[in-house]
Write a protein that holds these residues in place. Sequence first.
Motif, PDB file in Angstrom:
ATOM      1  N   GLY A 113     -26.432  48.535 -71.324  1.00  0.00           N
ATOM      2  CA  GLY A 113     -27.577  49.407 -71.489  1.00  0.00           C
ATOM      3  C   GLY A 113     -27.734  50.000 -72.862  1.00  0.00           C
ATOM      4  N   ASN A 114     -26.974  49.560 -73.835  1.00  0.00           N
ATOM      5  CA  ASN A 114     -27.067  50.128 -75.180  1.00  0.00           C
ATOM      6  C   ASN A 114     -27.510  49.043 -76.155  1.00  0.00           C
ATOM      7  N   ASN A 115     -28.761  49.109 -76.593  1.00  0.00           N
ATOM      8  CA  ASN A 115     -29.306  48.082 -77.483  1.00  0.00           C
ATOM      9  C   ASN A 115     -28.841  48.231 -78.916  1.00  0.00           C
ATOM     10  N   ASP A 116     -28.224  49.371 -79.227  1.00  0.00           N
ATOM     11  CA  ASP A 116     -27.733  49.579 -80.591  1.00  0.00           C
ATOM     12  C   ASP A 116     -26.366  48.943 -80.810  1.00  0.00           C
ATOM     13  N   LEU A 117     -25.752  48.452 -79.760  1.00  0.00           N
ATOM     14  CA  LEU A 117     -24.438  47.840 -79.867  1.00  0.00           C
ATOM     15  C   LEU A 117     -24.538  46.346 -80.084  1.00  0.00           C
ATOM     16  N   CYS A 118     -23.631  45.829 -80.877  1.00  0.00           N
ATOM     17  CA  CYS A 118     -23.475  44.378 -80.988  1.00  0.00           C
ATOM     18  C   CYS A 118     -22.746  43.916 -79.724  1.00  0.00           C
ATOM     19  N   GLN A 119     -23.369  43.027 -78.954  1.00  0.00           N
ATOM     20  CA  GLN A 119     -22.840  42.684 -77.640  1.00  0.00           C
ATOM     21  C   GLN A 119     -22.140  41.332 -77.594  1.00  0.00           C
ATOM     22  N   ILE A 144     -29.926  45.997 -96.247  1.00  0.00           N
ATOM     23  CA  ILE A 144     -30.393  46.872 -95.164  1.00  0.00           C
ATOM     24  C   ILE A 144     -31.877  47.184 -95.316  1.00  0.00           C
ATOM     25  N   LYS A 145     -32.302  47.435 -96.563  1.00  0.00           N
ATOM     26  CA  LYS A 145     -33.705  47.783 -96.806  1.00  0.00           C
ATOM     27  C   LYS A 145     -34.641  46.675 -96.352  1.00  0.00           C
ATOM     28  N   ASN A 146     -34.187  45.441 -96.484  1.00  0.00           N
ATOM     29  CA  ASN A 146     -35.031  44.300 -96.113  1.00  0.00           C
ATOM     30  C   ASN A 146     -34.770  43.796 -94.702  1.00  0.00           C
ATOM     31  N   ASN A 147     -33.770  44.388 -94.030  1.00  0.00           N
ATOM     32  CA  ASN A 147     -33.406  43.940 -92.682  1.00  0.00           C
ATOM     33  C   ASN A 147     -33.120  45.162 -91.812  1.00  0.00           C
ATOM     34  N   VAL A 148     -34.162  45.950 -91.576  1.00  0.00           N
ATOM     35  CA  VAL A 148     -34.019  47.216 -90.861  1.00  0.00           C
ATOM     36  C   VAL A 148     -33.603  46.967 -89.409  1.00  0.00           C
ATOM     37  N   ASN A 149     -32.589  47.735 -88.980  1.00  0.00           N
ATOM     38  CA  ASN A 149     -32.112  47.711 -87.592  1.00  0.00           C
ATOM     39  C   ASN A 149     -31.567  46.349 -87.139  1.00  0.00           C
ATOM     40  N   ILE A 150     -31.196  45.501 -88.068  1.00  0.00           N
ATOM     41  CA  ILE A 150     -30.619  44.200 -87.694  1.00  0.00           C
ATOM     42  C   ILE A 150     -29.139  44.356 -87.357  1.00  0.00           C
ATOM     43  N   ASP A 151     -28.409  45.086 -88.200  1.00  0.00           N
ATOM     44  CA  ASP A 151     -26.973  45.281 -87.975  1.00  0.00           C
ATOM     45  C   ASP A 151     -26.736  46.257 -86.830  1.00  0.00           C
ATOM     46  N   LYS A 152     -26.019  45.796 -85.818  1.00  0.00           N
ATOM     47  CA  LYS A 152     -25.685  46.635 -84.671  1.00  0.00           C
ATOM     48  C   LYS A 152     -24.296  47.239 -84.852  1.00  0.00           C
ATOM     49  N   LYS A 153     -24.076  48.323 -84.134  1.00  0.00           N
ATOM     50  CA  LYS A 153     -22.772  48.989 -84.199  1.00  0.00           C
ATOM     51  C   LYS A 153     -21.753  48.261 -83.335  1.00  0.00           C
ATOM     52  N   PRO A 161     -18.745  48.231 -80.536  1.00  0.00           N
ATOM     53  CA  PRO A 161     -18.330  49.042 -79.380  1.00  0.00           C
ATOM     54  C   PRO A 161     -17.096  49.878 -79.705  1.00  0.00           C
ATOM     55  N   GLY A 162     -17.141  51.136 -79.318  1.00  0.00           N
ATOM     56  CA  GLY A 162     -16.002  52.019 -79.544  1.00  0.00           C
ATOM     57  C   GLY A 162     -15.945  52.611 -80.932  1.00  0.00           C
ATOM     58  N   LEU A 163     -16.883  52.208 -81.795  1.00  0.00           N
ATOM     59  CA  LEU A 163     -16.903  52.711 -83.179  1.00  0.00           C
ATOM     60  C   LEU A 163     -18.289  53.241 -83.545  1.00  0.00           C
ATOM     61  N   THR A 164     -19.038  53.677 -82.539  1.00  0.00           N
ATOM     62  CA  THR A 164     -20.417  54.114 -82.763  1.00  0.00           C
ATOM     63  C   THR A 164     -20.506  55.407 -83.558  1.00  0.00           C
ATOM     64  N   GLN A 165     -19.392  56.122 -83.672  1.00  0.00           N
ATOM     65  CA  GLN A 165     -19.415  57.374 -84.437  1.00  0.00           C
ATOM     66  C   GLN A 165     -19.510  57.141 -85.941  1.00  0.00           C
ATOM     67  N   TYR A 166     -19.312  55.892 -86.342  1.00  0.00           N
ATOM     68  CA  TYR A 166     -19.355  55.576 -87.772  1.00  0.00           C
ATOM     69  C   TYR A 166     -20.671  54.891 -88.127  1.00  0.00           C
ATOM     70  N   SER A 167     -21.243  55.299 -89.252  1.00  0.00           N
ATOM     71  CA  SER A 167     -22.459  54.643 -89.733  1.00  0.00           C
ATOM     72  C   SER A 167     -22.125  53.246 -90.240  1.00  0.00           C
ATOM     73  N   ASN A 168     -23.160  52.427 -90.420  1.00  0.00           N
ATOM     74  CA  ASN A 168     -22.934  51.076 -90.939  1.00  0.00           C
ATOM     75  C   ASN A 168     -22.322  51.108 -92.335  1.00  0.00           C
ATOM     76  N   GLU A 169     -22.718  52.081 -93.142  1.00  0.00           N
ATOM     77  CA  GLU A 169     -22.159  52.194 -94.489  1.00  0.00           C
ATOM     78  C   GLU A 169     -20.693  52.600 -94.422  1.00  0.00           C
ATOM     79  N   GLN A 170     -20.359  53.490 -93.494  1.00  0.00           N
ATOM     80  CA  GLN A 170     -18.947  53.836 -93.311  1.00  0.00           C
ATOM     81  C   GLN A 170     -18.148  52.626 -92.845  1.00  0.00           C
ATOM     82  N   MET A 171     -18.757  51.809 -91.975  1.00  0.00           N
ATOM     83  CA  MET A 171     -18.074  50.608 -91.486  1.00  0.00           C
ATOM     84  C   MET A 171     -17.843  49.611 -92.615  1.00  0.00           C
TER      85      MET A 171
END
Length: 735
Positions: A53-59, A649-658, A660-670
């Motif tokens: 149920g979480n579309n923000d996660l890489c599944q 990222i600027k040219n590929n908005v919302n493509i990179d998913k978080k 699982p278990g590491l959602t507290q970190y931003s993509n840049e932190q990752m």
Amino acid sequence: MKTESSTTTLEGLNKKPSFGLYLKKSIIPIVILLSIFIISTKVLDFLLALQKGNNDLCQSQFCIKAANHLINSIDQSVDPCDNFYQFTCGKWLKNNRTSEDEDKWKFPGIILDENIIDLLSTNETVKLQSVMNARILYSSCINETNIEKEGIDPILSLINTQFGGWPILQGSSWKSSTFNLTNLLLKLHQYNYNFIFSISSEVDEKNSSATTIFIGQGSLGLSQRQYYAKETNITIAYRQFMYSVAKALTNDTLMIDQDIKEIFDFEKNISKYHWTYDEQQARYNKTIRTTISDLSRTLKTSFDFTTYIRHLYLFGNVILNEFDLVTIKELDFLINVVSIMNKTSSRIIQNYFIWRFLMNQSEYMPKYIRNIKEQFHQVFQDTYVEELRTVKCAVYVNKHMGLVVSKLYIKRKFIEENARNQSLKMIENIRNSFMSLINQSYWMDDTSKMKAIEKVKAMDKKIAYPDYLASDNNTKLENDYSLYVFNTSYIYNTFKIHQMKAIENFQFLRKPVVRKAWPSISPTIINAYYDLSENQIIIPAGILQMPFFHKDAPKYLNYGGIGMIIGHEITHGFDNTGRQFDKDGNRIPWWTNETIEKFNERKQCFIEQYSNFSISEVNMNSNGNQTQDEDIADNGGLKAAFYAYQNWIKNNVNIDKKLPGLTQYSNEQMFFIHFGYTWCTRLSVSHIFNRLITDVHSLAHFRVIGSTSNFDEFDQVFGCKPGQRNSRVKKCIAW
């Protein structure tokens, strides 16, 4: 290996677990294995549950696996602003027992070795002669029964018939009247051994479209002069190595102790004049360029280098002329060593050179000799488990017939075309971001800045493998390896390879320099390179796997992994050595004096920063002079990769998913977390000591802390304030 013509990124990084450990898991108690399995399973179950149920996660299964490895590495009790290396690697470092799956993910060399073993040991029918010979070579290497049967006779026969014998074995019966230094050195060079004197054909630094004869210092048995400065367990083990080999080959022990003492004292005396790497870099202006006709006037010693080199090149059917260019480095070492040899008895000199030959050949000899060498390496390199024979032989064949191995690797589809295409796009993005860094370098004048950008644009790139390996036309491959014909005798095969390598190098002097071609680097290795004379970056196929790259990985993982490495190699074109070579690979001035002066000020900041890193285990500091080029490349590479990712990222908005278990970190932190994770490394005290003395790369934790502490964007991403341990107030910035 780092040379004047190329630099590497991963020295010391892809250090596998103790040799053979990953195929000898029975040494791990079953309880520990079971615990690891249960914990890993629970983590995976937890991550799978998080997906629903979480579309923000890489599944994907890949992302679940990647998340599991990172979760098992990150130590959340550590503040990333205090010690980012400990934050990203702390849990992994504490867990001394890791699963086989974890080892294979963290150390891709394990999988690569297994793949090469499979490729070389298969019985499938092939029509390529080069492939058949590679498999014959591998078969001869793993055939320990035959190696034991042949014994030491082939080695001793070569020493006695071509090299003049080893006095230590002959005791008082050895006759000094048989000694011929010139003949001895000629024979050793014909087997590609450069002891004391190094002589080779190289691309001319001043003119990258021409070749030159290079003369300089050769190698030492213990590699660096620092090892000889005082008596240690290493020098004791080194002499014991000599004694044990000699004792294994003769029953006449009357003169062994005295001979060994004299061999060591001779090498110790020579080592006093041996240049360290940072001395070689600092004293480049002492390089001398001359010709064969003027060599004797330039290199004024009692040893006739001119006649010697003429005879040496005849072994490769190369006749030298009066106008052939000669480049001399470490001149004072050459002069001092000749002077030392003039005052040394022929017995000591003969003993020394044959010892060095046997030391290098011992790995090809019967097991009881190899065991002696292993005992030495237990002290020198802290290795306690001998590498599996199949692994050792796969590495050997890959080293000498790497393009043949890579042909099989590509055919088996261990690397996908998609991985190559993604890497090419990343290189373009990172190259563009590095050009932006140059444009923002206010300390450069416009003339130097314009030429620097031209150099980046002209930089050639070689990704994965040369195109011809993927085609059905095998003519070039077969021609290149036409002389690599072997039989069942491993020791004779090694002799042949040494001689072929020597001949290839002599003949290189007369071959036209083919620019922008794939270099003599096996695609099936885990490393990356920048070639100074070609202005070229090389990213071999072997490194295009996790933890550095995966075709299905979120881009923050790929940019933090292989992206940083690509940026590192690009930056090598503009470190303290690279900035001396223009866009065509010529070592000529192309920056203004004002810009060079400003760069040197910035370079000094890195030298001081990294020289202040201390290692309590060995009571030593890093050598910032020795590591400066790699440190500058690490810092520039991290920035170029991060900015390239931000642009993506600027040219590929919302493509990179978080993950699982590491959602507290931003993509840049990752991005930064994965960068740190790729450098998580365990080193023994002996390895740390060796690396500090011999390696041009900083230790892994300093590579992570040093580069992140200089980067403003790291501070912003993690909310760090200058003055915290992982955020320098005075940041060192070259690019």
